[in-house]
Structures are given as structure tokens and as C-alpha cells.
Enzyme design. Sequence first.
Site, PDB file in Angstrom:
ATOM      1  N   GLN A 257      82.965  94.015  46.373  1.00 14.49           N
ATOM      2  CA  GLN A 257      82.017  92.897  46.354  1.00 14.49           C
ATOM      3  C   GLN A 257      80.632  93.390  45.988  1.00 14.49           C
ATOM      4  O   GLN A 257      79.947  92.808  45.155  1.00 14.49           O
ATOM      5  CB  GLN A 257      81.907  92.234  47.737  1.00 14.49           C
TER       6      GLN A 257
ATOM      7  N   HIS B 119      79.246  94.012  42.377  1.00 11.77           N
ATOM      8  CA  HIS B 119      79.015  92.898  41.455  1.00 11.77           C
ATOM      9  C   HIS B 119      77.544  92.726  41.137  1.00 11.77           C
ATOM     10  O   HIS B 119      77.161  92.435  40.005  1.00 11.77           O
ATOM     11  CB  HIS B 119      79.507  91.580  42.078  1.00 11.77           C
TER      12      HIS B 119
ATOM     13  N   HIS C  53      81.326  36.630  43.001  1.00 14.86           N
ATOM     14  CA  HIS C  53      82.485  37.369  43.490  1.00 14.86           C
ATOM     15  C   HIS C  53      83.445  36.413  44.204  1.00 14.86           C
ATOM     16  O   HIS C  53      84.642  36.373  43.912  1.00 14.86           O
ATOM     17  CB  HIS C  53      82.054  38.463  44.485  1.00 14.86           C
TER      18      HIS C  53
ATOM     19  N   ASP D  60      91.029  88.625  41.938  1.00 12.91           N
ATOM     20  CA  ASP D  60      90.096  88.509  40.820  1.00 12.91           C
ATOM     21  C   ASP D  60      90.833  88.483  39.484  1.00 12.91           C
ATOM     22  O   ASP D  60      90.307  87.976  38.496  1.00 12.91           O
ATOM     23  CB  ASP D  60      89.125  89.702  40.810  1.00 12.91           C
TER      24      ASP D  60
ATOM     25  N   GLU E  40      83.130  82.968  50.704  1.00 14.19           N
ATOM     26  CA  GLU E  40      83.808  82.773  49.417  1.00 14.19           C
ATOM     27  C   GLU E  40      85.178  83.475  49.455  1.00 14.19           C
ATOM     28  O   GLU E  40      86.199  82.878  49.140  1.00 14.19           O
ATOM     29  CB  GLU E  40      82.937  83.366  48.310  1.00 14.19           C
ATOM     30  N   HIS E  41      85.178  84.762  49.808  1.00 13.64           N
ATOM     31  CA  HIS E  41      86.418  85.547  49.920  1.00 13.64           C
ATOM     32  C   HIS E  41      86.621  85.986  51.355  1.00 13.64           C
ATOM     33  O   HIS E  41      85.678  86.389  52.018  1.00 13.64           O
ATOM     34  CB  HIS E  41      86.341  86.821  49.069  1.00 13.64           C
TER      35      HIS E  41
END
Lengths: 435, 435
Positions: free
Chosen positions: B259, B262, B420, B361, B327-328
Site C-alpha cells: 500500500q 503507491h 395529477h 490488484d 478501502e482494502h
Amino acid sequence: MKWLDTREAGFEPSFLALLNDARETTTRVDGAVSAIITEVRQKGDVALLELTRRFDRWNPTEPAALRVTAAEMEAAAATVPAEQLEALQTAARRIEAFHRAQLPTDLELTDAEGVTTGMRWGAIDAVGLYVPGGKAAYPSSVLMNALPARVAGVARIAMCVPTPDGVLNPLVLAAARLAGVSEVWRIGGAQAIAALAWGTAMLAPVDRIVGPGNAYVAEAKRQVFGRVGIDSIAGPSEVVVLADAGNDPRHVALDLLAQAEHDEAAQSILITDDAAFGRRVAEALEQALQTLPRAAIARQSWDQHGAIILVRDWAEAVELTNRLAPEHLQVMVEAPRALMSRIRHAGAAFLGRFCPEAVGDYVAGPNHVLPTGRTARFASGLSVFDFLKRTTWVEADARALSAIGGAAVTLARAEGLDAHAMSVAVRLDAIEKRP
Amino acid sequence: MKWLDTREAGFEPSFLALLNDARETTTRVDGAVSAIITEVRQKGDVALLELTRRFDRWNPTEPAALRVTAAEMEAAAATVPAEQLEALQTAARRIEAFHRAQLPTDLELTDAEGVTTGMRWGAIDAVGLYVPGGKAAYPSSVLMNALPARVAGVARIAMCVPTPDGVLNPLVLAAARLAGVSEVWRIGGAQAIAALAWGTAMLAPVDRIVGPGNAYVAEAKRQVFGRVGIDSIAGPSEVVVLADAGNDPRHVALDLLAQAEHDEAAQSILITDDAAFGRRVAEALEQALQTLPRAAIARQSWDQHGAIILVRDWAEAVELTNRLAPEHLQVMVEAPRALMSRIRHAGAAFLGRFCPEAVGDYVAGPNHVLPTGRTARFASGLSVFDFLKRTTWVEADARALSAIGGAAVTLARAEGLDAHAMSVAVRLDAIEKRP
């Protein structure tokens, strides 16, 4: 109202003008909204009291006065006529049944390599529901926004509704009670959105905010997006009616007016293959306008944005409808399902001569919160999916990793992400060295 | 890196600091982006040529030079080593299979009142895929964005990728070819987003734009939102690893570094119930950093945003994970499924000691485009649902309208929408008067 005829030379530019008719009036309120959000974040409940005094013209003496009590809910519901309460119950029952049928199922797959993958649906924990005050406070919208959340399994639904001059709307409260709303707050505007997104001492923050609102509410939703989820910002309403001469022109005229009476910026379009029928609809519409209570609004919508389009055949009608991608579509021809199967883009469709769009606004079951302004090309109506989120998962043991890990190592190296590659490679090594 | 211990008095404020660690660096580029969009809308292809010269430092002589030809695609793919091509094919096959399993089914229900309601899924017509150029050009992201669109049935996928200094990335083109991308354009930045949203003489507009990008691309997506759909704007990546002492500390250390490598703003968090194990992971991580090519980036991410959290038991770990909504998530304990069943919020989960996030990934199958920054509370990873939209429909005949129309009339009148009410009431009258 514009008359268009696909047989005429000037049709394409006229149709393009209709397509690009930007009916939105945008007011720049970003500065004012950003100031309100800052105020609520800094001063919390005190800011909510001050802003409510300023904008809603009543005087809550303490933060607790901003919360509608269970007793107030009950008292309000007791003032609603029985016929209206029953109609609300019918609507709620049908909306709930349709949305329950939408609930998706989880996924789990094990492949030949021994890798198990899955997808799990789960409800959002807490949802905020904004309900506009005053004239635009529609109990039907409370049902349409809250019931899908409830069906999805959302544990907490916090509703904010302004009460201008301190006046509560009984039918809105009855709808909230029926839909299982957890909390009702007498807070409106950008301050309500700020409180729902950031929380205050008394109002816990939510994870997603839905519901219509004015320019301030829409801008506030834009500004808090990211911290919380928001629904799409709805533009003015629209309908396309596909109708042949087998219909009663008065029925079609009222369907067009039912859209037009919402808002001066609403748009009603009739597409027909019969010129004489089109003229009869236009006449019936003029006649109905004579007695309609909201005639001024409907007149302006019809004059400025309405259209009758004459087509050679229904294949042309299908093509034009797909380009319009309307929020609402009525299909009033002999075999509506066959025609509908060729329509790719529409928010909600109503099939048959006895299926006016207005039944969908209240009791049919599907949601009446729908994509406007041609966004049905890529967007959908509100549903249980708006209150669910997905978690995907992978389960792999040593054997499974041995089968697929090599490709991951190769791609990670190709992308220059060595720790990625190594996190797989060290495990492949460990597996190889096992006794 | 921060050491946190739930047994210590200062834990809650430290954990809150971690939760509110805003890792995003926002650059204000709205003015520049708005100018670029206006230029593309006004000058079309000529603007694309000029902006490409200015920003990407190569000199396309005519608009057609901005389109990658089939021959160029083939030539590029031919330069990719066989091992990489095979790995891409394995990835594509697995990603496609998983997303095919996601495809939902249509709905049709007829109730006791004779009303038929339904929900139909349909593909978006045309999708734009943005792929960043230079170092961040990841072929895996091309597969992850394009394949779900292809599986959903999107007929046209137009990909835009900048080619700084005129250099094409062969692996990215190979991935595009494999994923069935319809058109590849050598256009980047805000100008690519503007062209996809508004169209030019040579590039037809799309309905939805997906894919990651820099601050200019993200802001351009915000500005064209509404005209087209967009995906959510991803923040820096993050992982939470739940690991007991039964794991190899080096494996966990590499997962955390995968991680961290990145992006300086990425975040890696280990939650463990064993202090000694936590220390061993920290040591292994320091050791791995000695040789990691992207050590400078990973070091900064780990030092500034990394954390090891010591918990009393796994119930505490579950609670903290739900607050982090990562996220993960890697679940590396004895019975990972049992623990996972108590996790409510995570983008994607990886279960077991031999299931590093890096397989997800590339080759596991589920999507690697996932909700970041705690948005997994309300958002989901990319899927076929991002490329589908729903049309709901209602079919009612005279009998069905008689059964439910009355409630619609009552509610329409209560809301003050008379057209209506009348559109339903005139039909109920007509039905009554039938012979």
C-alpha cells in the site's frame, strides 16, 4: 408549445433545440452555503438555533425544540383525514412491496484454481432525508425516499424538514411515521445538510443524504459530498407521451398538464403519428387549462417547453425517445410492450391507455425519484441500491495462490510496484519450501 | 508510524486523529480547468491539437494523429513480452468471469390488483475511459475499468490516454486491445474529459466517464458531471491488516508496504492482538525498506500515515475496522470468514494468510477500483452496476387502475396537484361509464 413534424425540412434543428433546452435556472449560492456550513461546524446546535430563527421565522428556545417529539408525531397524524391516511397506507404498502423485490442477493464463486470470490451487499448505517418545507412538502416524497432505505435495512433514518413560521405539516409527519423514519428534525436549508453531514452535539452525523431541496440545499449537498454520499441533484420534471389516435385526447392532455403543473421549467412532450389527434390533444389541453388551479404555472411550462411531435411511424418515435431519454415515459399505443422493448433510455415507463404517470407518483410501487434532463442515458431512479453498498472479497489458500500468484507477480513487476510483487512472491517461496 | 494500544488512556483521541487524518492534498485548479473546457467546446479538434502540444510536448499535425490506429495497437502489443501478455490474459479472463457473475436480472411482478410492475437493466450506450499517462499508466487499471463496461454490454468504450513526449505505453495498449476498448485517443488532462463529455468533430461524446487522473482530470470530471455521469473521485489508497501471531511478520510487512509504495499519502494500518508480533512486523518492514525500489515513497507514507494498533481481542478489532471503513482489508486470522461476517464496512476484503491484497490488484477477479477515505460506509467498488441503468415500468389496464387509482387521486389532491388527480379521475369516470 412547439409543433414539430419529422417530415419537415427544419425538423432536426428544431428537435436539437428541444434536446438542448436547458430548463435549469442556476443561482450562485456557493459562498452563502459555504459560510452556513462553516457556522454549523464551528458552533453546532447554537448555529442551528440562530439559522432557524433567521431563515424559518420561528424561535426555538433550546436545541431540543428542534426535534419533533413522538407525541407531536402522533398528534399530527391524528389530524389527518382517514381517507388520506388510508391512501398513504396503500401507497406505503405498494412502494414497500416493489422495493423489497429489488433486494439483490450475495455472490460466492469458487473456481477451478481453488480461489473463492464473493460480493456481499450491506446496508448503510445511517441516512439523512431532506424534505422541503412549505408548499413543496410532499408526503409522497417522504415515502419514496424513506421506504427504500428502510427496506434496504438502514438502521437510522434522520429526517430534516424546515417548519417556516413554526408550522408543522401533519401529512408529512404521518408519512414519516408510516415509513419508519427514526428522527424528525425541524431544520431546513444548507444548515440541515451541514448538520446531517458533520453532526452536532444533539444530531449524530449520517453516511448518506437523499431528498430534494432548493438551490441552497442542492449546493450544500455538493459541498458535503465526499464526507457523505448524496443522491443526484434533480432538475425540473419531464414527460414524453407516445400516443396514437386510439386514445381519448382529454386523457393525454391531462397527462401533459400533470407534468406542466409541477414547475414553470417542467417539460411535456407528446409524440404521435396522427396530426388530427395531436390537434385534438392541444385543444383539450387549452380547455383543461381554463379550470386548473395551477394553470399559471402549467401555462408557462407548456408555452415555453412543451411540444407536439408528429412522426411518420413508431420507429421514428422510438428513435426520438431514446435521444430525449425522458424521466417519465407513457406508452399509449395498441401493443405498448412491443414498443417499450425498443426504448433504451427512460427513467420510468407507464404502459397502456389506463396507466397515467400520476399513478406512478403515488401508488404504483416503483420510485418517483427519477433521473431528469436526459440523464436517464446513464442514471437510474432511487431504489434499494441507493442504500446498499457492496463489499467484494477473495479467499485463497496456499494451493489457490500457487495457481494465480505468478501472473500477479509478473504484472506488479511490469508496473514497477515491487512491494506488490514481493508480497505475493514471498508467499509462493514459503509454499514451495513446505515439507 | 504510530503505535496505538486500546488499553492505554489516550487511545480514543489518537484513533480519532487517525480517522480524521485528511491525506488529500487539494490544489485549486477550477479556473484553469474551466478555461480548458471552454476552449475545447468552442474550438473542438483544433483545441485538442493545441492543448496536446502545450501539455504533452509532442506535435500532432492533424486531428487524426490523435487517434491510435489499429496497426499501432497491434505493433505495440507485439513488443510486449509473452510472459506479460499471458499474465494480462489470465487477469482479463478472471476479471471478466467475476463481473459476469455480477450481472443482475430483470424484475416483473403482477399483484392482486392486476397491476404489473417491473424493473429492466440496460447498458449505457457509450463510456469514456480515462487512463493517466507516464508512470501512473497501469495496464491493470485499463482491464479493471474497461472489462466491467464490456460485460455490462456497453457498445462503445472510448479511451483517452496522454502520451507525454509522444511515447505510447505498449502494455496499456495491449490491455486496451484485450479488454475490447473501441477507440484509443492520445489525449490527456482536462481536455480529454471535455472532449469525452461534449464531443468534437472527430470524437463523439460519451454518456459516462470513468478512470483515475490527476487534479485537473478530477476537477474536469466534477465540472462535466450532470452532462455525463462520472465515477467517484478516488483519494489515496489504504489498507487495514488484521493479523494474529500465526502469520509470518515478513509477509504482513510486505502487505503494508505494497500500500505504502503507491503514494506518499497512502495509509497502511496493522491491527493485531499480539504486541510482540506487531514489533516483529515493524522490524521486518524496516528491513524490507532497505532494498525496496520505491522506498522513499513507502517510507514517507509509513512514517506519516502508518499505524500499528494493539487490541485486547478481535471484537475490538472489528469495531475499529468498521469505524475505519477501509478501502482494502486483509483478514489473516485462524477463522477469517467468522471475523469477516462481523465487518460491515470495507471496499474489498482478502481472507487468509495466503491472500495478499496484491492478488486483488491484478488477478483475483473482483475490481481494484474501490472506495477510499472511509467512503466504504456508503460507496462500493467499480462493477457492472456502474455501466448499467434501470428503467422501472408499470402496466395497468382499466381493472387495475380502478383498484389503485382512488388512492392516487386522494394523495394528489392532498398535495394540491389537481392535474395529477384529474388525469386519474377522468379515466376512472370513463371506466365507470363503460357499458
